[in-house]
Design a protein around this motif. Sequence first.
Motif, PDB file in Angstrom:
ATOM      1  N   GLU A   9       0.826  -1.200   0.000  1.00 44.55           N
ATOM      2  CA  GLU A   9       0.000   0.000   0.000  1.00 44.55           C
ATOM      3  C   GLU A   9       0.866   1.258   0.000  1.00 44.55           C
ATOM      4  O   GLU A   9       0.539   2.257  -0.645  1.00 44.55           O
ATOM      5  N   LEU A  10       1.981   1.214   0.726  1.00 48.17           N
ATOM      6  CA  LEU A  10       2.891   2.357   0.724  1.00 48.17           C
ATOM      7  C   LEU A  10       3.482   2.579  -0.656  1.00 48.17           C
ATOM      8  O   LEU A  10       3.623   3.719  -1.115  1.00 48.17           O
ATOM      9  N   ASN A  11       3.824   1.480  -1.328  1.00 45.64           N
ATOM     10  CA  ASN A  11       4.367   1.591  -2.683  1.00 45.64           C
ATOM     11  C   ASN A  11       3.346   2.185  -3.645  1.00 45.64           C
ATOM     12  O   ASN A  11       3.676   2.996  -4.515  1.00 45.64           O
ATOM     13  N   ARG A  12       2.091   1.772  -3.474  1.00 42.08           N
ATOM     14  CA  ARG A  12       1.035   2.317  -4.326  1.00 42.08           C
ATOM     15  C   ARG A  12       0.846   3.813  -4.051  1.00 42.08           C
ATOM     16  O   ARG A  12       0.629   4.603  -4.967  1.00 42.08           O
ATOM     17  N   LEU A  13       0.913   4.176  -2.770  1.00 38.24           N
ATOM     18  CA  LEU A  13       0.771   5.579  -2.409  1.00 38.24           C
ATOM     19  C   LEU A  13       1.899   6.410  -3.012  1.00 38.24           C
ATOM     20  O   LEU A  13       1.677   7.489  -3.551  1.00 38.24           O
ATOM     21  N   LEU A  14       3.115   5.863  -2.939  1.00 35.66           N
ATOM     22  CA  LEU A  14       4.261   6.567  -3.514  1.00 35.66           C
ATOM     23  C   LEU A  14       4.118   6.718  -5.021  1.00 35.66           C
ATOM     24  O   LEU A  14       4.415   7.774  -5.582  1.00 35.66           O
ATOM     25  N   SER A  15       3.655   5.657  -5.671  1.00 37.92           N
ATOM     26  CA  SER A  15       3.500   5.723  -7.125  1.00 37.92           C
ATOM     27  C   SER A  15       2.409   6.723  -7.502  1.00 37.92           C
ATOM     28  O   SER A  15       2.526   7.444  -8.498  1.00 37.92           O
ATOM     29  N   THR A  16       1.339   6.779  -6.700  1.00 37.52           N
ATOM     30  CA  THR A  16       0.274   7.743  -6.956  1.00 37.52           C
ATOM     31  C   THR A  16       0.795   9.169  -6.819  1.00 37.52           C
ATOM     32  O   THR A  16       0.517  10.044  -7.658  1.00 37.52           O
ATOM     33  N   ASN A  17       1.560   9.416  -5.748  1.00 36.97           N
ATOM     34  CA  ASN A  17       2.140  10.742  -5.543  1.00 36.97           C
ATOM     35  C   ASN A  17       3.055  11.125  -6.700  1.00 36.97           C
ATOM     36  O   ASN A  17       3.069  12.279  -7.160  1.00 36.97           O
ATOM     37  N   TYR A  18       3.828  10.136  -7.153  1.00 39.42           N
ATOM     38  CA  TYR A  18       4.744  10.406  -8.271  1.00 39.42           C
ATOM     39  C   TYR A  18       3.971  10.792  -9.531  1.00 39.42           C
ATOM     40  O   TYR A  18       4.302  11.756 -10.225  1.00 39.42           O
ATOM     41  N   LEU A  19       2.911  10.020  -9.824  1.00 34.16           N
ATOM     42  CA  LEU A  19       2.131  10.300 -11.023  1.00 34.16           C
ATOM     43  C   LEU A  19       1.459  11.671 -10.937  1.00 34.16           C
ATOM     44  O   LEU A  19       1.381  12.406 -11.924  1.00 34.16           O
ATOM     45  N   THR A  20       0.973  12.008  -9.735  1.00 30.18           N
ATOM     46  CA  THR A  20       0.328  13.304  -9.555  1.00 30.18           C
ATOM     47  C   THR A  20       1.321  14.433  -9.787  1.00 30.18           C
ATOM     48  O   THR A  20       1.035  15.415 -10.486  1.00 30.18           O
ATOM     49  N   LEU A  21       2.501  14.314  -9.186  1.00 30.80           N
ATOM     50  CA  LEU A  21       3.529  15.334  -9.352  1.00 30.80           C
ATOM     51  C   LEU A  21       3.989  15.424 -10.800  1.00 30.80           C
ATOM     52  O   LEU A  21       4.221  16.515 -11.334  1.00 30.80           O
ATOM     53  N   ASP A  22       4.091  14.258 -11.429  1.00 33.53           N
ATOM     54  CA  ASP A  22       4.530  14.238 -12.825  1.00 33.53           C
ATOM     55  C   ASP A  22       3.522  14.960 -13.716  1.00 33.53           C
ATOM     56  O   ASP A  22       3.893  15.722 -14.623  1.00 33.53           O
ATOM     57  N   THR A  23       2.245  14.728 -13.447  1.00 30.09           N
ATOM     58  CA  THR A  23       1.196  15.388 -14.227  1.00 30.09           C
ATOM     59  C   THR A  23       1.235  16.896 -14.028  1.00 30.09           C
ATOM     60  O   THR A  23       1.109  17.679 -14.976  1.00 30.09           O
ATOM     61  N   LYS A  24       1.421  17.301 -12.767  1.00 32.21           N
ATOM     62  CA  LYS A  24       1.509  18.737 -12.490  1.00 32.21           C
ATOM     63  C   LYS A  24       2.731  19.359 -13.164  1.00 32.21           C
ATOM     64  O   LYS A  24       2.677  20.472 -13.695  1.00 32.21           O
ATOM     65  N   ASN A  25       3.844  18.639 -13.146  1.00 35.49           N
ATOM     66  CA  ASN A  25       5.053  19.150 -13.795  1.00 35.49           C
ATOM     67  C   ASN A  25       4.839  19.344 -15.292  1.00 35.49           C
ATOM     68  O   ASN A  25       5.290  20.340 -15.881  1.00 35.49           O
ATOM     69  N   GLN A  26       4.156  18.381 -15.895  1.00 36.47           N
ATOM     70  CA  GLN A  26       3.873  18.504 -17.326  1.00 36.47           C
ATOM     71  C   GLN A  26       3.007  19.730 -17.600  1.00 36.47           C
ATOM     72  O   GLN A  26       3.225  20.476 -18.559  1.00 36.47           O
ATOM     73  N   PHE A  27       2.001  19.909 -16.733  1.00 29.14           N
ATOM     74  CA  PHE A  27       1.113  21.057 -16.904  1.00 29.14           C
ATOM     75  C   PHE A  27       1.883  22.374 -16.752  1.00 29.14           C
ATOM     76  O   PHE A  27       1.700  23.315 -17.530  1.00 29.14           O
ATOM     77  N   LEU A  28       2.761  22.428 -15.752  1.00 28.88           N
ATOM     78  CA  LEU A  28       3.537  23.650 -15.532  1.00 28.88           C
ATOM     79  C   LEU A  28       4.478  23.925 -16.695  1.00 28.88           C
ATOM     80  O   LEU A  28       4.691  25.082 -17.082  1.00 28.88           O
ATOM     81  N   GLU A  29       5.037  22.860 -17.267  1.00 35.92           N
ATOM     82  CA  GLU A  29       5.910  23.044 -18.431  1.00 35.92           C
ATOM     83  C   GLU A  29       5.125  23.625 -19.606  1.00 35.92           C
ATOM     84  O   GLU A  29       5.597  24.530 -20.299  1.00 35.92           O
ATOM     85  N   GLN A  30       3.923  23.090 -19.815  1.00 34.01           N
ATOM     86  CA  GLN A  30       3.080  23.589 -20.907  1.00 34.01           C
ATOM     87  C   GLN A  30       2.681  25.041 -20.657  1.00 34.01           C
ATOM     88  O   GLN A  30       2.666  25.875 -21.572  1.00 34.01           O
ATOM     89  N   THR A  31       2.358  25.331 -19.366  1.00 30.79           N
ATOM     90  CA  THR A  31       1.963  26.690 -19.002  1.00 30.79           C
ATOM     91  C   THR A  31       3.114  27.663 -19.232  1.00 30.79           C
ATOM     92  O   THR A  31       2.918  28.790 -19.733  1.00 30.79           O
ATOM     93  N   ASN A  32       4.305  27.234 -18.876  1.00 35.66           N
ATOM     94  CA  ASN A  32       5.479  28.088 -19.047  1.00 35.66           C
ATOM     95  C   ASN A  32       5.716  28.403 -20.522  1.00 35.66           C
ATOM     96  O   ASN A  32       6.047  29.542 -20.890  1.00 35.66           O
ATOM     97  N   LYS A  33       5.525  27.426 -21.375  1.00 37.89           N
ATOM     98  CA  LYS A  33       5.702  27.651 -22.811  1.00 37.89           C
ATOM     99  C   LYS A  33       4.673  28.644 -23.335  1.00 37.89           C
ATOM    100  O   LYS A  33       4.971  29.495 -24.174  1.00 37.89           O
ATOM    101  N   ARG A  34       3.437  28.521 -22.813  1.00 38.03           N
ATOM    102  CA  ARG A  34       2.384  29.439 -23.254  1.00 38.03           C
ATOM    103  C   ARG A  34       2.680  30.871 -22.788  1.00 38.03           C
ATOM    104  O   ARG A  34       2.430  31.838 -23.492  1.00 38.03           O
ATOM    105  N   LEU A  35       3.210  30.990 -21.564  1.00 43.22           N
ATOM    106  CA  LEU A  35       3.574  32.306 -21.045  1.00 43.22           C
ATOM    107  C   LEU A  35       4.691  32.941 -21.875  1.00 43.22           C
ATOM    108  O   LEU A  35       4.662  34.141 -22.184  1.00 43.22           O
ATOM    109  N   GLU A  36       5.675  32.124 -22.237  1.00 41.89           N
ATOM    110  CA  GLU A  36       6.774  32.631 -23.062  1.00 41.89           C
ATOM    111  C   GLU A  36       6.263  33.130 -24.409  1.00 41.89           C
ATOM    112  O   GLU A  36       6.735  34.144 -24.942  1.00 41.89           O
ATOM    113  N   LYS A  37       5.277  32.404 -24.928  1.00 40.54           N
ATOM    114  CA  LYS A  37       4.696  32.815 -26.215  1.00 40.54           C
ATOM    115  C   LYS A  37       3.934  34.129 -26.059  1.00 40.54           C
ATOM    116  O   LYS A  37       3.997  35.015 -26.917  1.00 40.54           O
TER     117      LYS A  37
END
Length: 276
Positions: A136-164
């Motif tokens: 269960e701890l491993n699943r929780l860690l993987s969930t946290n990782y996926l959530t952070l990864d998704t947010k990072n992707q969104f922030l990267e996309q947002t940053n590109k839009r801001l630069e534009k």
Amino acid sequence: MIKENESEHTKFSVVIITRNSFDKEKTYLDGFNFKLITIASVEDLKPYTPNIIIIDYDSVSDLDEVTSEINEMPEALSISVILLTSNRVDTVLNIVLKYKFFSVLNSLTNATAIVSLNSANNQFVKSYEDRLKNNELNRLLSTNYLTLDTKNQFLEQTNKRLEKLISDDIKTTTLQLQKLSDSIERHLKDEYQYQLFKVHFEEVHPLFYKRLLEIDNSFSDSNLKLASFIKMGFSNSEISFFLNVSLAAVKKGIQRMKQKLKIPPQGSLREFIFKI
């Protein structure tokens, strides 16, 4: 673990690999809440989930093969293996050490056997619980990782839009910034995170949501979310923190859920949910 019907004590499953009959031993061990099951080979283990495995050394022709097959079982790390033999302990000591058996017995109908089986069973329960906790701890860690990864992707996309936007005509900037703000606001809502959490929760408790909805199919996502955190053993205060709501809101949600599940006022929602 094998359980009898609710009117009887829990029976702990003990499988013995043998070609002999153990009727007397079955009766004796039954009195100590151990259910002895005899099988001829490791292949016959498939229908069972034993707490303990006993190898009848006097009737097994190839100990290497048997132990190798047991070790390949997914749950092998949790199960204690005991060697049963009519030989003296000192004559089989090297074998016990080589295969790392939990213990060696020369009979299943004496106090020594009961002590050894109880110890092996306790080790099984602890190992099994530790494994579940780690999973269960491993699943929780993987969930946290996926959530952070998704947010990072969104922030990267947002940053590109801001630069534009910075390089665009100033007249269009206000409108584009408003669209960007709306996009961020939508993303910050917890719906996506909940859906992600739900996927991983259902891997750990695959029938939980289904059984709740069978009782009352009007359960909303917020109801299921609250029930999920209760199922995972979080306190009301912890649930308040995770869901970013007041403690009073959590308590009110629990009362409403009790009504939906037709639990009497003095009844426990947690106890009800733990049994699902």
